[in-house]
Scaffold this motif. Sequence first.
Motif, PDB file in Angstrom:
ATOM      1  N   THR A   1       1.960   9.257   7.280  1.00 36.71           N
ATOM      2  CA  THR A   1       3.198   9.567   6.578  1.00 36.71           C
ATOM      3  C   THR A   1       4.140   8.372   6.701  1.00 36.71           C
ATOM      4  O   THR A   1       3.922   7.461   7.505  1.00 36.71           O
ATOM      5  CB  THR A   1       3.888  10.789   7.184  1.00 36.71           C
ATOM      6  OG1 THR A   1       4.266  10.470   8.544  1.00 36.71           O
ATOM      7  CG2 THR A   1       2.961  12.009   7.172  1.00 36.71           C
ATOM      8  N   LEU A   2       5.197   8.382   5.910  1.00 37.31           N
ATOM      9  CA  LEU A   2       6.187   7.311   6.020  1.00 37.31           C
ATOM     10  C   LEU A   2       6.772   7.270   7.427  1.00 37.31           C
ATOM     11  O   LEU A   2       6.967   6.189   7.993  1.00 37.31           O
ATOM     12  CB  LEU A   2       7.290   7.505   4.979  1.00 37.31           C
ATOM     13  CG  LEU A   2       8.422   6.482   5.021  1.00 37.31           C
ATOM     14  CD1 LEU A   2       7.897   5.080   4.758  1.00 37.31           C
ATOM     15  CD2 LEU A   2       9.512   6.847   4.017  1.00 37.31           C
ATOM     16  N   ALA A   3       7.041   8.423   8.000  1.00 33.29           N
ATOM     17  CA  ALA A   3       7.610   8.463   9.350  1.00 33.29           C
ATOM     18  C   ALA A   3       6.658   7.826  10.360  1.00 33.29           C
ATOM     19  O   ALA A   3       7.095   7.082  11.256  1.00 33.29           O
ATOM     20  CB  ALA A   3       7.917   9.899   9.748  1.00 33.29           C
ATOM     21  N   GLN A   4       5.376   8.078  10.236  1.00 33.02           N
ATOM     22  CA  GLN A   4       4.400   7.470  11.140  1.00 33.02           C
ATOM     23  C   GLN A   4       4.339   5.960  10.925  1.00 33.02           C
ATOM     24  O   GLN A   4       4.240   5.192  11.894  1.00 33.02           O
ATOM     25  CB  GLN A   4       3.029   8.102  10.922  1.00 33.02           C
ATOM     26  CG  GLN A   4       2.946   9.543  11.404  1.00 33.02           C
ATOM     27  CD  GLN A   4       1.670  10.241  10.969  1.00 33.02           C
ATOM     28  OE1 GLN A   4       1.143   9.999   9.868  1.00 33.02           O
ATOM     29  NE2 GLN A   4       1.152  11.112  11.823  1.00 33.02           N
ATOM     30  N   PHE A   5       4.400   5.540   9.678  1.00 32.69           N
ATOM     31  CA  PHE A   5       4.374   4.101   9.395  1.00 32.69           C
ATOM     32  C   PHE A   5       5.604   3.412   9.970  1.00 32.69           C
ATOM     33  O   PHE A   5       5.509   2.324  10.546  1.00 32.69           O
ATOM     34  CB  PHE A   5       4.288   3.863   7.887  1.00 32.69           C
ATOM     35  CG  PHE A   5       4.163   2.412   7.522  1.00 32.69           C
ATOM     36  CD1 PHE A   5       2.919   1.799   7.471  1.00 32.69           C
ATOM     37  CD2 PHE A   5       5.298   1.644   7.256  1.00 32.69           C
ATOM     38  CE1 PHE A   5       2.809   0.450   7.151  1.00 32.69           C
ATOM     39  CE2 PHE A   5       5.186   0.302   6.935  1.00 32.69           C
ATOM     40  CZ  PHE A   5       3.939  -0.301   6.892  1.00 32.69           C
TER      41      PHE A   5
ATOM     42  N   ARG B   1       0.859  -1.184   0.000  1.00 34.08           N
ATOM     43  CA  ARG B   1       0.000   0.000   0.000  1.00 34.08           C
ATOM     44  C   ARG B   1       0.899   1.238   0.000  1.00 34.08           C
ATOM     45  O   ARG B   1       2.123   1.134   0.157  1.00 34.08           O
ATOM     46  CB  ARG B   1      -0.932   0.002   1.208  1.00 34.08           C
ATOM     47  CG  ARG B   1      -1.983  -1.102   1.127  1.00 34.08           C
ATOM     48  CD  ARG B   1      -2.988  -1.027   2.260  1.00 34.08           C
ATOM     49  NE  ARG B   1      -3.978  -2.071   2.113  1.00 34.08           N
ATOM     50  CZ  ARG B   1      -5.081  -1.978   1.379  1.00 34.08           C
ATOM     51  NH1 ARG B   1      -5.339  -0.832   0.728  1.00 34.08           N
ATOM     52  NH2 ARG B   1      -5.937  -2.973   1.298  1.00 34.08           N
ATOM     53  N   PHE B   2       0.285   2.398  -0.155  1.00 29.76           N
ATOM     54  CA  PHE B   2       1.044   3.642  -0.219  1.00 29.76           C
ATOM     55  C   PHE B   2       0.646   4.571   0.923  1.00 29.76           C
ATOM     56  O   PHE B   2      -0.532   4.697   1.256  1.00 29.76           O
ATOM     57  CB  PHE B   2       0.817   4.346  -1.566  1.00 29.76           C
ATOM     58  CG  PHE B   2       1.378   3.593  -2.732  1.00 29.76           C
ATOM     59  CD1 PHE B   2       2.676   3.830  -3.165  1.00 29.76           C
ATOM     60  CD2 PHE B   2       0.621   2.630  -3.385  1.00 29.76           C
ATOM     61  CE1 PHE B   2       3.208   3.121  -4.240  1.00 29.76           C
ATOM     62  CE2 PHE B   2       1.134   1.916  -4.461  1.00 29.76           C
ATOM     63  CZ  PHE B   2       2.434   2.166  -4.881  1.00 29.76           C
TER      64      PHE B   2
ATOM     65  N   ALA C   1      -6.229  -2.332   4.589  1.00 30.40           N
ATOM     66  CA  ALA C   1      -6.244  -0.879   4.436  1.00 30.40           C
ATOM     67  C   ALA C   1      -5.859  -0.188   5.735  1.00 30.40           C
ATOM     68  O   ALA C   1      -5.272   0.903   5.720  1.00 30.40           O
ATOM     69  CB  ALA C   1      -7.620  -0.404   3.973  1.00 30.40           C
ATOM     70  N   THR C   2      -6.161  -0.820   6.863  1.00 31.83           N
ATOM     71  CA  THR C   2      -5.773  -0.284   8.165  1.00 31.83           C
ATOM     72  C   THR C   2      -4.653  -1.140   8.758  1.00 31.83           C
ATOM     73  O   THR C   2      -4.420  -2.275   8.329  1.00 31.83           O
ATOM     74  CB  THR C   2      -6.954  -0.255   9.151  1.00 31.83           C
ATOM     75  OG1 THR C   2      -7.260  -1.594   9.577  1.00 31.83           O
ATOM     76  CG2 THR C   2      -8.188   0.374   8.518  1.00 31.83           C
ATOM     77  N   VAL C   3      -4.004  -0.581   9.774  1.00 31.73           N
ATOM     78  CA  VAL C   3      -2.930  -1.312  10.454  1.00 31.73           C
ATOM     79  C   VAL C   3      -3.442  -2.024  11.701  1.00 31.73           C
ATOM     80  O   VAL C   3      -2.661  -2.599  12.458  1.00 31.73           O
ATOM     81  CB  VAL C   3      -1.777  -0.352  10.826  1.00 31.73           C
ATOM     82  CG1 VAL C   3      -1.254   0.355   9.581  1.00 31.73           C
ATOM     83  CG2 VAL C   3      -2.218   0.677  11.878  1.00 31.73           C
ATOM     84  N   ASN C   4      -4.749  -2.015  11.903  1.00 29.69           N
ATOM     85  CA  ASN C   4      -5.343  -2.492  13.151  1.00 29.69           C
ATOM     86  C   ASN C   4      -5.046  -3.960  13.445  1.00 29.69           C
ATOM     87  O   ASN C   4      -4.778  -4.335  14.589  1.00 29.69           O
ATOM     88  CB  ASN C   4      -6.860  -2.293  13.126  1.00 29.69           C
ATOM     89  CG  ASN C   4      -7.277  -0.854  12.896  1.00 29.69           C
ATOM     90  OD1 ASN C   4      -6.460  -0.011  12.507  1.00 29.69           O
ATOM     91  ND2 ASN C   4      -8.541  -0.561  13.111  1.00 29.69           N
ATOM     92  N   ARG C   5      -5.115  -4.810  12.417  1.00 30.35           N
ATOM     93  CA  ARG C   5      -4.992  -6.251  12.644  1.00 30.35           C
ATOM     94  C   ARG C   5      -3.570  -6.697  12.928  1.00 30.35           C
ATOM     95  O   ARG C   5      -3.358  -7.607  13.743  1.00 30.35           O
ATOM     96  CB  ARG C   5      -5.535  -7.020  11.417  1.00 30.35           C
ATOM     97  CG  ARG C   5      -5.421  -8.538  11.520  1.00 30.35           C
ATOM     98  CD  ARG C   5      -6.082  -9.242  10.342  1.00 30.35           C
ATOM     99  NE  ARG C   5      -5.435  -8.915   9.079  1.00 30.35           N
ATOM    100  CZ  ARG C   5      -4.379  -9.565   8.586  1.00 30.35           C
ATOM    101  NH1 ARG C   5      -3.831 -10.566   9.261  1.00 30.35           N
ATOM    102  NH2 ARG C   5      -3.858  -9.220   7.414  1.00 30.35           N
TER     103      ARG C   5
ATOM    104  N   GLY D   1      -5.569   2.804  12.472  1.00 28.80           N
ATOM    105  CA  GLY D   1      -5.584   3.836  11.446  1.00 28.80           C
ATOM    106  C   GLY D   1      -5.320   3.283  10.064  1.00 28.80           C
ATOM    107  O   GLY D   1      -4.899   2.135   9.893  1.00 28.80           O
ATOM    108  N   ARG D   2      -5.580   4.123   9.074  1.00 25.57           N
ATOM    109  CA  ARG D   2      -5.400   3.746   7.678  1.00 25.57           C
ATOM    110  C   ARG D   2      -3.983   4.069   7.217  1.00 25.57           C
ATOM    111  O   ARG D   2      -3.431   5.119   7.540  1.00 25.57           O
ATOM    112  CB  ARG D   2      -6.399   4.514   6.809  1.00 25.57           C
ATOM    113  CG  ARG D   2      -7.829   4.049   6.933  1.00 25.57           C
ATOM    114  CD  ARG D   2      -8.816   5.018   6.284  1.00 25.57           C
ATOM    115  NE  ARG D   2      -8.348   5.489   4.986  1.00 25.57           N
ATOM    116  CZ  ARG D   2      -8.539   4.841   3.840  1.00 25.57           C
ATOM    117  NH1 ARG D   2      -9.210   3.697   3.837  1.00 25.57           N
ATOM    118  NH2 ARG D   2      -8.099   5.336   2.696  1.00 25.57           N
ATOM    119  N   VAL D   3      -3.421   3.153   6.448  1.00 27.04           N
ATOM    120  CA  VAL D   3      -2.089   3.393   5.883  1.00 27.04           C
ATOM    121  C   VAL D   3      -2.095   4.676   5.049  1.00 27.04           C
ATOM    122  O   VAL D   3      -1.163   5.485   5.120  1.00 27.04           O
ATOM    123  CB  VAL D   3      -1.639   2.202   5.018  1.00 27.04           C
ATOM    124  CG1 VAL D   3      -0.298   2.489   4.349  1.00 27.04           C
ATOM    125  CG2 VAL D   3      -1.554   0.932   5.855  1.00 27.04           C
ATOM    126  N   ALA D   4      -3.154   4.884   4.282  1.00 31.65           N
ATOM    127  CA  ALA D   4      -3.229   6.036   3.377  1.00 31.65           C
ATOM    128  C   ALA D   4      -3.274   7.368   4.118  1.00 31.65           C
ATOM    129  O   ALA D   4      -3.035   8.417   3.513  1.00 31.65           O
ATOM    130  CB  ALA D   4      -4.446   5.908   2.470  1.00 31.65           C
TER     131      ALA D   4
END
Length: 249
Positions: A87-91, A58-59, A71-75, A81-84
């Motif tokens: 930011t890259l830093a948050q990811f 994903r981007f 689509a989310t990072v929850n699992r 939250g949603r990947v979309a």
Amino acid sequence: MSSSAVAHDLAQAAPATCTVPGLISHRGYPAATGTENTLPAFQRALEAGSDRVELDVRFTKDHRPVLMHDATVNRTTTATGRVADMTLAQFRALRTADGRHPPTLGQALRLLRGKTEETLVELKQVPDAADRRSLQDLYRRLSASTWASLTSFSPSALRAVRSIPARKGLLSVSAPRVALAKEFSFVAVRYDNLSRARVREYRAADATIYAWTPNNPSAWQRLGDYGVHRIVTDQTPAYLAWAAQGCRS
């Protein structure tokens, strides 16, 4: 000796004329690590003897390709939250339940470069222009087009990255028409929706067919009898051991 080492040794001993379907490790080998789409999951797949892996992309909000199925990072992480929307830093700050960082696509491809015959990069969304530029730049810097195929359930996603000269594979729940399959380098179909007759039609038309995601020997045997080219599975060592035994018999 571990089961991974046994499977690896069996795979190495298999005859070159082996005709069982080739293996693709689904999201790496998460059963060995507890986390999918992570560097340790890919490393364990390689250590088990796999030379092809699949991963999900994903981007981020700032158009960086990262590894995440949902689509989310929850699992798969301790955050929400949603990947979309990240930011890259948050990811990069995310952690899985076992304390690992989900990687960027660049990190995964650098690990896999020179160690896999093929990596399947599944696009989970249709890239916009900025996403495409970021992905294209990464492929160019890593010379990835020769070994990192681009796949998606969305023909629109594959059309969006047509400027990247990598193999393109259409993913599908149901078996697509032969004419549609021929438009792509390969099609990957859910394994329980493949029939012997349809696989025969694909092969007669020189279409390449992968099956996802059977995880038991009876399904592997049936698909091998049908003549599928490759099988995407979560059970890397077990598949390699089964395949090696099939080649010996």
